[in-house]
Design an enzyme around this catalytic site. Structure first.
Site, PDB file in Angstrom:
ATOM      1  N   THR A   1       0.818  -1.206   0.000  1.00 28.97           N
ATOM      2  CA  THR A   1       0.000   0.000   0.000  1.00 28.97           C
ATOM      3  C   THR A   1       0.855   1.261   0.000  1.00 28.97           C
ATOM      4  OG1 THR A   1      -1.541   1.261   1.373  1.00 28.97           O
ATOM      5  CG2 THR A   1      -0.109  -0.261   2.534  1.00 28.97           C
ATOM      6  N   ASP A   2       0.263   2.361  -0.461  1.00 25.70           N
ATOM      7  CA  ASP A   2       0.966   3.651  -0.393  1.00 25.70           C
ATOM      8  C   ASP A   2       1.053   4.177   1.036  1.00 25.70           C
ATOM      9  OD1 ASP A   2      -1.729   4.348  -0.046  1.00 25.70           O
ATOM     10  OD2 ASP A   2      -1.759   5.853  -1.639  1.00 25.70           O
ATOM     11  N   GLU A   3       0.237   3.599   1.940  1.00 27.67           N
ATOM     12  CA  GLU A   3       0.189   4.144   3.308  1.00 27.67           C
ATOM     13  C   GLU A   3       1.515   3.968   4.048  1.00 27.67           C
ATOM     14  OE1 GLU A   3      -3.262   3.527   5.623  1.00 27.67           O
ATOM     15  OE2 GLU A   3      -4.600   3.692   3.906  1.00 27.67           O
TER      16      GLU A   3
ATOM     17  N   TYR B   1      -2.135  -0.421  10.930  1.00 26.12           N
ATOM     18  CA  TYR B   1      -2.240  -1.094   9.625  1.00 26.12           C
ATOM     19  C   TYR B   1      -1.009  -0.807   8.772  1.00 26.12           C
ATOM     20  CZ  TYR B   1      -3.400  -1.572   4.678  1.00 26.12           C
ATOM     21  OH  TYR B   1      -3.348  -1.886   3.338  1.00 26.12           O
TER      22      TYR B   1
ATOM     23  N   LYS C   1       1.996  -3.313   7.373  1.00 23.98           N
ATOM     24  CA  LYS C   1       2.313  -3.502   5.949  1.00 23.98           C
ATOM     25  C   LYS C   1       3.768  -3.099   5.683  1.00 23.98           C
ATOM     26  CE  LYS C   1      -0.098  -4.567   2.957  1.00 23.98           C
ATOM     27  NZ  LYS C   1      -0.480  -5.912   2.400  1.00 23.98           N
TER      28      LYS C   1
END
Ligand code: NAD
Ligand code: DAU
Length: 356
Positions: free
Chosen positions: A132-134, A158, A162
Site C-alpha cells: 500500500t501507499d500508506e 495497519y 504492511k
C-alpha cells in the site's frame, strides 16, 4: 498455476476473476475467509476447474508447504491481509499476526520451495507482494507524490504492519535472493469492496437513508484507483517486473473525501432518486480518525516507463460503474451486513458525535 492469497477479498477476488477471464492458467486461491473474505465474490467461478479454493490461513506453515509441494505454482501473488485502518486502531493484534507473521510464513515457505527448484522453474519463479501507499506516511499539500524512493513513515497500526511485511520481502530478496516484486498501490474502489471502507459505506448508507459519516473536515486527500486497473498493474508487474524492485501504482486522481461523497450522492440522485430529498442531506461530519493521514498521492511514472501500465478508467467512469454495481447487487450488500458487521459499525461510530 499461480497461488493467490486473499483471493476471496475485495482486490484478490477481482484479480482472480480478471485473471481467469484473460488466461487459462489455473489459480490456487488460499483464503482464511475472515469477515472480509466472501465466496460470493467468486460465484461466477463455481464449477470452473481452473479455480481451486482452499479455506486456510497463511500463518499455517504446514498447510502452505503442502500446497506448494502439491500444486507447484510458478508464482505467489500475496494479497491476504487485514486491510482496514479503523479496525487496526481498535484491534492491532490481528494486523501484526496476518500482515507480519503471515507474510513471514509465506516468505519462508516460498524460500524453501524455490530453493529446491531447478533450471527454468527456479529462474521464472516470482513472489509478488501486494502493498500500500500508506507505508510512506502523510503528505503536506505542496509535497510531491510518493516515489518508490520515498522513506517509509507509516502512521497507523495497519500501515506499520504492511511496512514491516514490505521490509521482510525486501530482506528475503537481498539476503536469500528470493525473486520478489512489491507493488505499493493507492486507494482502490470498485465491485465487491466490503462496506466498511469509505466508498461502499457511503453507497450502502445513502441507499438506506442513514447518515454519511465524514471524519474531521472531509479534506483528507486520497488517490483513487479503479480495482480493475490495480489488477492489470499486478499482472503487468508479475509478467515483466524486475525481481527486487518495487512499483508504485496509482490513479493520478487525488480527491478530498468530501468531494468523493458528494460525487456519490449526485450519482445516486440521478440513478436512484430518494423521495425524501437529495442524498447530500445525509452528510454528517463526525470525530476524526486518530492519527488520520492528511494526504496520499502516488507518482506512478516508474511502472508506466518500465512496464507501460497506466490506468484505463477515469474516476468519472469508474465511480459510475461502481455505484451501478452496488445498485445491482443489493443482495450482496445485505448478506455482508451481518450481525458482526453491525457490531463493527456500532463500535467504530459510537462516540464520534453522530449515529452512522
Ligand atoms: P480485504 O480486507 O477486502 O481482503 C483481504 C482478504 O484476505 C480476505 O479475503 C480475507 O479473508 C483474507 N485473509 C485475511 N487474513 C488471512 C489469513 N491469515 N490467511 C489467509 N487469508 C486471509 O482486502 P483488500 O482491500 O482486498 O486488500 C488486499 C491487499 O491489497 C492487502 O494486502 C492490502 O493491504 C492491499 N491494498 C489494498 C488497497 C485498498 O484500497 N483496498 C490499496 C492498496 C493495497
Ligand atoms: O491508500 C491505500 C489504502 O486505502 C489501503 O492500503 C487500505 O487497505 C484501504 O483500506 C484504504 O485505506 P483508507 O484508510 O484510505 O481507506 P478508507 O476507505 O477507510 O478511508 C478513506 C478516507 O475516508 C480516509 O481519509 C478516511 C475517510 N473516512 C473513512 C470512513 C470509513 C471517512 O471520512 N468516513 C468513514 O466512515
Amino acid at each position: 498455476m499461480i497461488l493467490v492469497t486473499g483471493g476471496a477479498g475485495f482486490i484478490g477476488a477481482n484479480f482472480v476473476l480478471d485473471w481467469l477471464a484473460a488466461s487459462d492458467e489455473p489459480v490456487l486461491n488460499l483464503d482464511a475467509l475472515t469477515y472480509a473474505g466472501n465466496l460470493e465474490n467468486l460465484a461466477r467461478l463455481q464449477g470452473d476447474a481452473r479455480h481451486v479454493f482452499v479455506h486456510g490461513d497463511i500463518c499455517d506453515r504446514a498447510l502452505v508447504d503442502r500446497l506448494l509441494a502439491e500444486y507447484r505454482p510458478r508464482a505467489i501473488v500475496h494479497f491476504a491481509a487485514e486491510s482496514h485502518v479503523d479496525r487496526s486502531i481498535h484491534g492491532p493484534a490481528a494486523f501484526v499476526r496476518t500482515n507480519v507473521e503471515g507474510s513471514f510464513t509465506l516468505l519462508e515457505a516460498a524460500r524453501a520451495y524455490w530453493s529446491a527448484l531447478e533450471g527454468e522453474a527456479r529462474e521464472g519463479f516470482r513472489f509478488l507482494h501486494v502493498s500500500t501507499d500508506e507505508v510512506y506516511g502523510s503528505l503536506g499539500p505542496a509535497d510531491p507524490p510518493f516515489a518508490e524512493t520515498k522513506a517509509y513513515e507509516p502512521n497507523s497500526p495497519y500501515s506499520a504492519s504492511k511496512a514491516a511485511s514490505d521490509h521482510l520481502v525486501r530482506a528475503w530478496h537481498h539476503t536469500y535472493g528470493l525473486p520478489v516484486l512489491t507493488t505499493n498501490c493507492s486507494n482502490n474502489y470498485g465491485p465487491c469492496q466490503f462496506p466498511e471502507k469509505l466508498i461502499p459505506l457511503v453507497i450502502a448508507n445513502a441507499l438506506a437513508g442513514r447518515p454519511l459519516p465524514i471524519y474531521g473536515d472531509g479534506m483528507n486527500v486520497r488517490d483513487w484507483l479503479y480495482v480493475g486497473d490495480h489488477c492489470a498493474a499486478v499482472r503487468e508487474v508479475l509478467a515483466s517486473g524486475r525481481p527486487g524492485e518495487t512499483y508504485n501504482v496509482g490513479g493520478w486522481n487525488e480527491m478530498p473525501n468530501i468531494e468523493i461523497v458528494r460525487t456519490i450522492c449526485a450519482l445516486l440522485d440521478e440513478l436512484r432518486p430518494d423521495p425524501a430529498g437529495a442524498h447530500e442531506r445525509l452528510i454528517t461530519f463526525v470525530a476524526d480518525r486518530p492519527g488520520h493521514d492528511r494526504r496520499y498521492a502516488i507518482d506512478a511514472r516508474k511502472i508506466e516507463r518500465e512496464l507501460g501500465w497506466r490506468p484505463a478508467e477515469t474516476f468519472a467512469t469508474g465511480i459510475r460503474r461502481t455505484v451501478a454495481w452496488y445498485l445491482d447487487h443489493q443482495d450482496w450488500v445485505a448478506h455482508v451486513q451481518s450481525g458482526a458487521y453491525r457490531d463493527w459499525i456500532a463500535a467504530n461510530y459510537a462516540g464520534r458525535g453522530a449515529g452512522a
